[in-house]
Design an enzyme around this catalytic site. Sequence first.
Site, PDB file in Angstrom:
ATOM      1  N   CYS A  39      13.243 -10.018 -33.069  1.00  0.00           N
ATOM      2  CA  CYS A  39      12.663  -9.143 -34.098  1.00  0.00           C
ATOM      3  C   CYS A  39      13.460  -9.072 -35.394  1.00  0.00           C
ATOM      4  O   CYS A  39      13.081  -8.355 -36.310  1.00  0.00           O
ATOM      5  CB  CYS A  39      12.422  -7.737 -33.526  1.00  0.00           C
ATOM      6  SG  CYS A  39      13.924  -6.810 -33.228  1.00  0.00           S
ATOM      7  N   CYS A  58      20.879 -14.403   8.739  1.00  0.00           N
ATOM      8  CA  CYS A  58      20.550 -13.406   7.706  1.00  0.00           C
ATOM      9  C   CYS A  58      19.026 -13.263   7.667  1.00  0.00           C
ATOM     10  O   CYS A  58      18.358 -13.520   8.661  1.00  0.00           O
ATOM     11  CB  CYS A  58      21.128 -13.822   6.356  1.00  0.00           C
ATOM     12  SG  CYS A  58      20.370 -15.304   5.680  1.00  0.00           S
ATOM     13  N   ARG A  66       3.004   2.120  -1.935  1.00  0.00           N
ATOM     14  CA  ARG A  66       3.331   2.551  -3.296  1.00  0.00           C
ATOM     15  C   ARG A  66       2.265   2.204  -4.335  1.00  0.00           C
ATOM     16  O   ARG A  66       2.228   2.810  -5.395  1.00  0.00           O
ATOM     17  CB  ARG A  66       4.663   1.946  -3.734  1.00  0.00           C
ATOM     18  CG  ARG A  66       4.620   0.426  -3.867  1.00  0.00           C
ATOM     19  CD  ARG A  66       6.020  -0.145  -4.074  1.00  0.00           C
ATOM     20  NE  ARG A  66       6.008  -1.562  -4.384  1.00  0.00           N
ATOM     21  CZ  ARG A  66       5.800  -2.534  -3.489  1.00  0.00           C
ATOM     22  NH1 ARG A  66       5.569  -2.238  -2.235  1.00  0.00           N
ATOM     23  NH2 ARG A  66       5.820  -3.798  -3.855  1.00  0.00           N
ATOM     24  N   CYS A  70      13.174  -4.068 -29.938  1.00  0.00           N
ATOM     25  CA  CYS A  70      12.414  -4.727 -28.882  1.00  0.00           C
ATOM     26  C   CYS A  70      13.273  -4.791 -27.620  1.00  0.00           C
ATOM     27  O   CYS A  70      14.409  -4.331 -27.606  1.00  0.00           O
ATOM     28  CB  CYS A  70      11.967  -6.117 -29.324  1.00  0.00           C
ATOM     29  SG  CYS A  70      13.268  -7.367 -29.352  1.00  0.00           S
ATOM     30  N   CYS A  99      11.760  -6.017  -4.890  1.00  0.00           N
ATOM     31  CA  CYS A  99      11.404  -4.878  -4.041  1.00  0.00           C
ATOM     32  C   CYS A  99      11.365  -5.305  -2.575  1.00  0.00           C
ATOM     33  O   CYS A  99      11.668  -4.526  -1.686  1.00  0.00           O
ATOM     34  CB  CYS A  99      10.045  -4.324  -4.444  1.00  0.00           C
ATOM     35  SG  CYS A  99      10.102  -3.448  -5.998  1.00  0.00           S
ATOM     36  N   LEU A 129       0.789  -1.234   0.000  1.00  0.00           N
ATOM     37  CA  LEU A 129       0.000   0.000   0.000  1.00  0.00           C
ATOM     38  C   LEU A 129       0.824   1.289   0.000  1.00  0.00           C
ATOM     39  O   LEU A 129       0.321   2.328  -0.409  1.00  0.00           O
ATOM     40  CB  LEU A 129      -0.972   0.009   1.187  1.00  0.00           C
ATOM     41  CG  LEU A 129      -2.001  -1.138   1.174  1.00  0.00           C
ATOM     42  CD1 LEU A 129      -2.895  -1.048   2.391  1.00  0.00           C
ATOM     43  CD2 LEU A 129      -2.835  -1.112  -0.098  1.00  0.00           C
ATOM     44  N   LYS A 174      -5.619  -8.025  -7.040  1.00  0.00           N
ATOM     45  CA  LYS A 174      -5.149  -6.687  -7.423  1.00  0.00           C
ATOM     46  C   LYS A 174      -5.911  -6.160  -8.633  1.00  0.00           C
ATOM     47  O   LYS A 174      -6.176  -4.970  -8.750  1.00  0.00           O
ATOM     48  CB  LYS A 174      -3.649  -6.729  -7.735  1.00  0.00           C
ATOM     49  CG  LYS A 174      -2.777  -6.823  -6.505  1.00  0.00           C
ATOM     50  CD  LYS A 174      -1.312  -6.623  -6.878  1.00  0.00           C
ATOM     51  CE  LYS A 174      -0.456  -6.653  -5.622  1.00  0.00           C
ATOM     52  NZ  LYS A 174       0.977  -6.507  -5.934  1.00  0.00           N
TER      53      LYS A 174
HETATM   54 ZN    ZN Z   1      14.727  -7.146 -31.102  1.00  0.00          ZN
END
Ligand code: ZN
Length: 488
Positions: free
Chosen positions: A328, A441, A134, A240, A257, A132, A147
């Site tokens: 492409c 950690c 962001r 592309c 994130c 929320l 969502k």
């Molecule tokens: Zn390409």
Amino acid sequence: MDPISNKAEQLRDKIAQAERELQDLRRQLAELESSTRDANTEQGFDSVADPNQSAGTPLDWKWPLKEEEYSRYGRQLILPTVGIKGQLNLKSSAVLIVGAGGLGCPAAAYLAGAGVGTLGVVDGDTVEISNLHRQIAHSTSRVGMTKVDSLVEYCHGLNPEVTYIPHREHLTPQNAESIVSKYDLVLDCTDHPTSRYLISDICVLLRKTLVSASALRTDGQLIVLNNPPAAQGATDGGPCYRCVFPKPPPADSVVSCGEGGILGPIVGVMGVLQALEAIKLIAAGIGKEASSISKEPANPSLLLFSATSATPFRSIRMRSRRPNCFACSSDSALTLKELKSGSLDYVQFCGVTSPVNVLKPEERITVTEYNDILAKQPDKKHLLLDVREREHFNIGSIPGAINVPFSSLQSRNKSTTNNDSSRPEYIPESLPADAPIYVVCRVGNDSQLVTQRLKEMGLDRDGARFVGDIKGGMLAWKHEVDKTMPFT
Ligand SMILES: [Zn+2]
């Protein structure tokens, strides 16, 4: 008069002229409304519901937009970049937003506000409270809702004139064609390289222009790809995503994130810029077969945004299509059939970050075992190294832990040897030679790597000292030992 005042004078004239035109439009509208109302009253019937007209718009309405739309879009209608033609282009366009998160929320809001005809949203996630700060279209009361539904509800409140199409699933190679083919323009508002390559490939194959953006921590980037969306092999098509980024970043360098953090306004800025690029493209006529837009040289700019820099916006001119591009170029073997078959493994291509498992069971202890050590032997000397980044550590840590961020350990010279003179400075001199060293950690991956490294440096003194990690990290500590521990 100096050139600046002269320019300002010209602009004032233009604004006055535009305001006069708007006033004139309003007057015409008011006249028409009153005369139609009179006519209807005389004939003894009220306006009949017409699916193409909003309530109150008279049957013999002869203007291209609905009555209400002149008021709703008036402020942008009078801009030369939009005008009535651009507004009609917006109204007849269908835009797909892939990802209803931090980028997708502002992008969708501005596109809905601007009056695109159809807005599709693809996402398979549900709203979480950590979104929320962001993802501004969601709300506390909609935590747990998909969502897509939350974003559509928000946009519908903003502009009910738009047709919203919810796709409550993630984009996959299997569903990409059927979803993307319905739209004129695609916005990549996702947050992982895997989806970026898939979205780019399907846009190349279906000849759709793609507005791609990304954001992390305090930085963002934006690029318009496949513009114009020429066929594979055509040299006048825009590059592309694979032309610009032929190889994905190493999987272990991709920070989410959740791990790396993100400042809300950063995704806000990038999502708003995506909407802006989309509006410019659609208003100018993209997606129309008989497009009147002149063929721009197909060299897009990569816009880089860095909030902490003295010059936050920088633009880098990119090359046109790569002659040997996988997707492409003329010798590309990429086809819709191949994409759909699943033979292109995007997850594999972008590298797999499997859970780290480098330590033997006897080199690891559980959070409850460590808690017992703390409780039963409070005086026993040992060292607890917390290798999370400093910001994570500062939010909450186990008492007595010493913070040595993983990133700082990685950047150290590997040549540190095992004699006492090269004892790393984070090992206190007072620590007895046989005192155990525990490493913790965030979730128990980095701690294993650090443990391994400490052993390579000889800190376990050939087995005389225990060096090991705490399984599951601070997340496990929160779940099993201290529920009050803030975890980010
Ligand atoms: Zn390409």
